[in-house]
Design a protein around this motif. Structure first.
Motif, PDB file in Angstrom:
ATOM      1  N   ASP A 701      57.619  99.546  54.481  1.00 56.98           N
ATOM      2  CA  ASP A 701      58.946 101.116  53.883  1.00 56.98           C
ATOM      3  C   ASP A 701      57.870 101.356  53.285  1.00 56.98           C
ATOM      4  OD1 ASP A 701      60.417 102.365  53.555  1.00 56.98           O
ATOM      5  OD2 ASP A 701      61.180 100.749  51.982  1.00 56.98           O
ATOM      6  N   ARG A 702      56.882 101.918  53.731  1.00 60.61           N
ATOM      7  CA  ARG A 702      56.183 102.924  53.269  1.00 60.61           C
ATOM      8  C   ARG A 702      56.457 104.674  53.749  1.00 60.61           C
ATOM      9  NH1 ARG A 702      50.645 104.386  54.444  1.00 60.61           N
ATOM     10  NH2 ARG A 702      49.938 104.475  51.753  1.00 60.61           N
ATOM     11  N   VAL A 703      56.470 105.720  52.384  1.00 63.85           N
ATOM     12  CA  VAL A 703      57.559 107.542  52.745  1.00 63.85           C
ATOM     13  C   VAL A 703      55.667 107.759  52.251  1.00 63.85           C
ATOM     14  CG1 VAL A 703      59.703 106.060  53.292  1.00 63.85           C
ATOM     15  CG2 VAL A 703      59.289 107.030  50.314  1.00 63.85           C
ATOM     16  N   ARG A 704      56.528 109.244  52.189  1.00 65.43           N
ATOM     17  CA  ARG A 704      55.843 110.431  51.230  1.00 65.43           C
ATOM     18  C   ARG A 704      56.739 111.287  51.265  1.00 65.43           C
ATOM     19  NH1 ARG A 704      52.538 112.141  55.342  1.00 65.43           N
ATOM     20  NH2 ARG A 704      54.562 113.339  56.678  1.00 65.43           N
ATOM     21  N   ALA A 705      56.654 112.124  49.914  1.00 70.60           N
ATOM     22  CA  ALA A 705      57.894 113.294  49.432  1.00 70.60           C
ATOM     23  C   ALA A 705      56.286 114.374  49.428  1.00 70.60           C
ATOM     24  CB  ALA A 705      57.887 112.916  48.377  1.00 70.60           C
ATOM     25  N   ILE A 706      56.769 115.754  49.473  1.00 67.80           N
ATOM     26  CA  ILE A 706      56.298 116.880  48.933  1.00 67.80           C
ATOM     27  C   ILE A 706      57.072 117.349  48.002  1.00 67.80           C
ATOM     28  CG2 ILE A 706      55.374 119.114  49.630  1.00 67.80           C
ATOM     29  CD1 ILE A 706      54.380 116.782  51.009  1.00 67.80           C
ATOM     30  N   VAL A 707      56.565 117.817  46.845  1.00 70.45           N
ATOM     31  CA  VAL A 707      57.062 118.341  46.414  1.00 70.45           C
ATOM     32  C   VAL A 707      56.439 120.029  46.011  1.00 70.45           C
ATOM     33  CG1 VAL A 707      57.998 118.197  43.092  1.00 70.45           C
ATOM     34  CG2 VAL A 707      57.736 116.236  44.581  1.00 70.45           C
ATOM     35  N   ARG A 708      57.255 120.774  45.766  1.00 69.43           N
ATOM     36  CA  ARG A 708      57.274 122.585  45.195  1.00 69.43           C
ATOM     37  C   ARG A 708      57.439 122.784  44.059  1.00 69.43           C
ATOM     38  NH1 ARG A 708      59.151 125.170  50.839  1.00 69.43           N
ATOM     39  NH2 ARG A 708      60.915 124.407  50.116  1.00 69.43           N
ATOM     40  N   VAL A 709      56.438 123.764  43.259  1.00 70.98           N
ATOM     41  CA  VAL A 709      57.025 124.747  42.474  1.00 70.98           C
ATOM     42  C   VAL A 709      56.157 125.397  41.810  1.00 70.98           C
ATOM     43  CG1 VAL A 709      57.246 122.171  40.698  1.00 70.98           C
ATOM     44  CG2 VAL A 709      54.959 123.399  40.734  1.00 70.98           C
ATOM     45  N   SER A 710      57.006 126.199  41.429  1.00 75.65           N
ATOM     46  CA  SER A 710      55.899 127.420  41.130  1.00 75.65           C
ATOM     47  C   SER A 710      55.117 127.567  40.439  1.00 75.65           C
ATOM     48  CB  SER A 710      56.918 128.479  40.001  1.00 75.65           C
ATOM     49  OG  SER A 710      57.133 128.256  38.651  1.00 75.65           O
ATOM     50  N   GLU A 711      53.769 128.303  40.824  1.00 77.25           N
ATOM     51  CA  GLU A 711      52.722 128.462  40.668  1.00 77.25           C
ATOM     52  C   GLU A 711      52.405 128.642  38.962  1.00 77.25           C
ATOM     53  OE1 GLU A 711      49.694 130.926  42.411  1.00 77.25           O
ATOM     54  OE2 GLU A 711      51.692 132.160  43.011  1.00 77.25           O
ATOM     55  N   THR A 712      53.309 129.425  37.907  1.00 73.26           N
ATOM     56  CA  THR A 712      53.426 128.434  36.397  1.00 73.26           C
ATOM     57  C   THR A 712      53.610 127.586  35.695  1.00 73.26           C
ATOM     58  OG1 THR A 712      55.773 128.553  36.126  1.00 73.26           O
ATOM     59  CG2 THR A 712      53.903 131.027  36.140  1.00 73.26           C
ATOM     60  N   GLU A 713      54.548 126.072  36.750  1.00 75.21           N
ATOM     61  CA  GLU A 713      54.754 125.231  36.677  1.00 75.21           C
ATOM     62  C   GLU A 713      54.069 124.297  37.291  1.00 75.21           C
ATOM     63  OE1 GLU A 713      58.701 125.204  37.775  1.00 75.21           O
ATOM     64  OE2 GLU A 713      59.532 126.023  35.749  1.00 75.21           O
ATOM     65  N   ARG A 714      53.090 124.614  37.772  1.00 73.70           N
ATOM     66  CA  ARG A 714      51.684 123.816  38.022  1.00 73.70           C
ATOM     67  C   ARG A 714      51.682 122.872  37.106  1.00 73.70           C
ATOM     68  NH1 ARG A 714      46.634 122.299  39.039  1.00 73.70           N
ATOM     69  NH2 ARG A 714      46.235 121.432  40.894  1.00 73.70           N
ATOM     70  N   GLY A 715      50.667 122.932  35.972  1.00 71.65           N
ATOM     71  CA  GLY A 715      50.365 122.465  35.081  1.00 71.65           C
ATOM     72  C   GLY A 715      51.314 121.327  34.541  1.00 71.65           C
ATOM     73  N   THR A 716      52.705 122.090  34.441  1.00 67.35           N
ATOM     74  CA  THR A 716      53.519 120.653  34.363  1.00 67.35           C
ATOM     75  C   THR A 716      53.790 119.911  35.087  1.00 67.35           C
ATOM     76  OG1 THR A 716      54.969 122.903  32.745  1.00 67.35           O
ATOM     77  CG2 THR A 716      56.033 120.847  33.554  1.00 67.35           C
ATOM     78  N   LEU A 717      54.451 120.080  36.206  1.00 65.86           N
ATOM     79  CA  LEU A 717      53.832 119.115  37.502  1.00 65.86           C
ATOM     80  C   LEU A 717      52.547 117.835  37.261  1.00 65.86           C
ATOM     81  CD1 LEU A 717      55.131 118.192  39.995  1.00 65.86           C
ATOM     82  CD2 LEU A 717      53.912 119.395  41.428  1.00 65.86           C
ATOM     83  N   VAL A 718      51.447 118.366  37.564  1.00 68.37           N
ATOM     84  CA  VAL A 718      50.629 117.628  36.738  1.00 68.37           C
ATOM     85  C   VAL A 718      50.460 116.373  36.140  1.00 68.37           C
ATOM     86  CG1 VAL A 718      47.813 117.513  37.142  1.00 68.37           C
ATOM     87  CG2 VAL A 718      48.950 119.292  38.015  1.00 68.37           C
ATOM     88  N   LYS A 719      50.881 117.209  35.083  1.00 71.65           N
ATOM     89  CA  LYS A 719      51.061 116.482  33.720  1.00 71.65           C
ATOM     90  C   LYS A 719      52.174 115.458  33.633  1.00 71.65           C
ATOM     91  CE  LYS A 719      51.256 116.411  28.918  1.00 71.65           C
ATOM     92  NZ  LYS A 719      51.217 117.121  27.696  1.00 71.65           N
TER      93      LYS A 719
END
Length: 749
Positions: A701-719
């Motif tokens: 039961d392995r899955v993959r998800a893709i999350v998209r955010v605006s370029e200005t929120e990239r740092g927040t997503l990574v953290k």
């Protein structure tokens, strides 16, 4: 018995010795004289990055510094420490007055590796910035950046004792007797490209932070451009880090640098022996050499200061690390150039959408071939579509290899070799639409269709029967069996072109020393992308050209190269699943056409078959900006990279869904991007089959998800992703959980 044992013990303890020798004392009776080390008076605590790769252990660990090691345990120094009952490597990142850990639990550094090269403060800042950008730990980056230590290399020369004097001597003796030649080559570059003068000004005054370079065609012309730029930067006192797409490219650049008489560079190649890699790292770390060239490993070379960071064809797949945090060459060099106030230059035949987007910034310099120079060096470029061949009266216009292509190949091999480029190696048969040649795919799961014994095709993935199949491109309902691959093409050509040798080229094995080469003789070479042999002089030539076929600096002979190049099955790009399939294919086509002699020598390159119009126009005009602009417009509307930041999260279903909730991608502040859902998936993915992931066998039961955010929120997503994954493993939650920020292929797992 007790008395006898006591007497024996006394005999052992008082065993006499010969005159002049010390009396031997039994270990059990010897007094322990070792004393507890005392902490250093100033900054007694060392904060160490220990070589552990677990995400939840990505922090500093405090150790005491003894008085004995006070002058040796400097920031950036390698040490050995006790961690989890084992002796492990680590790097002192900083020294502080006190620790949050109770003093009774602090251990002393076990050993200070004073002979190992110290990491400079600038290099440590680069490592921090890279780890922060990709969401990894410092230990993750150091594992990839620093080659394994080889103690014997450290004794070869006193790396730590060589400093400013060695660097000044290197600059004074950089390229003996090359000033006139540098001026000549600079004029050649000015005549070939727009923006070269501004690039030289940027090397002098740091007025520009980034440049995008579109390369002229010609056998090894790109390598000559790279060598000129390296020498020009070094003459101006700049450090250089140049990352090349493979070992063949590395050898081509080294040959060009040899013609300049330039040898003050270090080679970084993961295929080299450990002592060779470590020697290069030591030389750059000590400042003896400030020019590093190589494959992907060179992006971590310890060159400091406002350097030139040059990436050649940085959009290829092998330019991304295979280990977390999956750093890629383009972003690593951009981050380091920003940290060091340097200049980042990306050079390629085909411009990617990432580079096209970056080129719109006001501080990015565009270097593009001038029309006059392009007319002199390019072969005759054309697109032979089935409609165009039919209009010309070719009865075989819709064949995979029409008669017009056979005619061109037959005429070309009268004077030299010809190149035929196909999408894949080996032999493969695929079902395709009889009208537009688009690969036939399942309407349920988008898998490829295949026809076995039954007349009705079935899906190779889900097994569904395609009884009423309809082409998603043109609406056609007729299928044909297309034979693809190098072996199938060679067999077809053998029946069409008689009495001409046909050679099938294959991709070199990993770590292969010599790149593929072919003699300048009548022969047809069938090759896939990434395995294009260069043309070399035949045996017994007069030596006026070098072994790469490039015109040398001691004669004015014509360049060697293929007489023609034919790109077959350009329609196969539509069946590729990755997002960058079009720009990758265009790069491979232009790389092949660049090996052809100029049109004035009869060279021509043909795109044969149905093809995307934007790709065809870019190829014929030798202007990859056409396709890059079209792709950028499309991706901007669809909110796809590079106009949004993406992260691929994969693992067990429970872990992935928990991570999506933890980062706020489902119902939180990151759940929408420009008004549309940020999450794509999760979708099922197969369990891993490699030896590395053997421990995960049975996890279905392995899955993959893709999350998209605006370029200005990239740092927040990574953290947030870093924290969520670390928390997952810290709590010991079951299941695999990993992430990859801005992957090249959204369907990589």
């Amino acid at each position: 018995m007790a008395t006898s044992s006591s007497a024996d013990a006394r005999v052992v303890a008082e065993q006499p010795a010969l005159h002049g020798l010390a009396i031997h004392k039994h270990p059990r009776t010897a007094k322990k004289t070792a004393t507890q080390p005392r902490p250093a008076e100033h900054l007694p605590v060392a904060r160490v990055v220990v070589d552990v790769q677990a995400p939840h252990l990505g922090r500093f660990f405090d150790y005491l510094v003894s008085e004995k090691n006070d002058m040796l345990a400097l920031p950036g120094t390698w040490v050995r420490v006790r961690f989890g009952g084992r002796l492990m490597n680590g790097v002192i990142w900083k020294r502080v007055d006190k620790s949050d850990t109770p003093s009774g639990r602090l251990r002393f550094l076990d050993r200070v590796l004073a002979d190992a090269p110290r990491l400079s403060r600038e290099y440590c800042r680069d490592v921090e910035a890279i780890a922060r950008f990709f969401g990894g730990t410092l230990a993750n980056i150091l594992r990839l950046a620093v080659p394994p230590r080889v103690a014997g290399v450290e004794t070869e020369r006193p790396w730590a004792d060589l400093g400013a004097i060695a660097r000044e001597q290197r600059r004074q003796k950089l390229v003996p007797s090359a000033a006139t030649e540098l001026e000549t080559e600079t004029r050649r570059e000015l005549d070939g490209y727009s923006g070269v003068r501004e690039l030289l000004d940027a090397l002098d005054m740091s007025t520009v932070r980034e440049a995008v370079w579109d390369v002229l065609p010609g056998p090894n012309r790109w390598a000559a451009d790279v060598a000129w730029l390296i020498v020009a930067a070094q003459r101006r006192g700049r450090g250089v880090i140049s990352v090349l797409p493979g070992r063949a490219a590395l050898l081509a650049v080294r040959r060009e640098l040899t013609r300049w008489g330039f040898s003050q560079y270090a080679i970084f190649d993961s295929a080299d022996k450990p002592e060779v890699r470590y020697r290069s790292f030591c030389a750059c770390s000590a400042g003896i050499v400030t020019c590093a060239i190589g494959t992907r490993a060179a992006m971590y070379a310890p060159v400091s200061g406002p350097s030139l960071f040059l990436a050649v064809d940085d959009n290829v797949y092998q330019n991304s690390d295979g280990f977390a945090p999956y750093a890629n060459v383009h972003d690593v060099l951009r981050v380091r150039a920003k940290e060091q106030d340097g200049l980042f230059v990306s050079m390629a035949f085909a411009r990617s959408t990432v580079l096209q987007k970056e080129s719109a910034a006001p501080d990015v310099l565009e270097i593009h071939p001038l029309d006059a120079a392009l007319a002199r060096v390019r072969p005759r470029l054309c697109w032979l579509s089935p409609e165009a061949a039919q209009a010309a009266g070719d009865a075989t216009a819709f064949a995979r290899i029409p008669h017009a292509v056979v005619t061109v190949l037959t005429k070309a091999v009268e004077t030299g070799p010809a190149l035929v480029v196909v999408p894949m190696e080996g032999f493969a048969e695929v079902l395709a639409c009889a009208s537009c040649h688009r690969q036939a795919r399942c309407g349920r799961c988008d898998g490829p269709l295949r026809r076995e014994e039954a007349a009705v095709p079935v899906c190779a993935w889900c097994g569904a029967v395609a009884e009423s199949w309809k082409c998603s491109g043109c609406g056609g309902r007729q299928l044909l069996t297309a034979r693809l691959g190098t072996q199938a093409t060679a067999r077809d050509l053998a029946n069409l072109v008689r009495d001409v040798p046909i050679i099938v080229a294959t991709k070199p094995a990993p770590g292969a020393i010599n790149p593929p080469m072919i003699a300048d003789a009548p022969v047809i070479v069938v090759a896939p992308p990434g395995a294009l042999p260069s043309v070399v002089p035949p045996a017994g030539s007069d030596g006026r050209t070098d072994q790469t076929g490039h015109e040398n600096r001691h004669g004015n002979t014509n360049r060697l190269g293929y007489r023609c190049c034919v790109v077959l099955d350009p329609w196969a790009v539509s069946s590729a699943g990755n997002l960058d399939a079009r720009e990758d294919a265009l790069e491979s086509w232009m790389s092949a056409a660049a090996l052809v002699v100029p049109a004035e020598q009869g060279g021509q390159a043909i795109l044969a078959g149905d093809c995307d119009p934007d790709m065809a126009r870019s190829f014929v005009a030798w202007d990859a900006r056409i396709l890059a602009r079209a792709d950028c417009n499309e991706r901007r509307e669809l909110r796809l990279p590079p106009f949004v930041a993406t992260a691929s999260i994969w693992g067990s279903r429970q872990a992935v869904e928990g991570c999506l909730d933890a980062i706020g991608a489902r119902g939180g502040d990151l759940s929408l991007v420009d008004g549309v859902p940020a999450v794509m998936g999760p979708v099922p993915i197969p369990e891993p089959e490699t030896e590395r992931n053997r421990s995960l066998v049975g996890v279905t039961d392995r899955v993959r998800a893709i999350v998209r955010v605006s370029e200005t929120e990239r740092g927040t997503l990574v953290k947030r992703l870093s924290n969520a994954v670390a928390e997952h493993y810290r709590k010991g939650n079951p299941g695999e959980l990993r992430f990859w920020v801005d992957p090249k292929d959204l369907h990589h797992r």
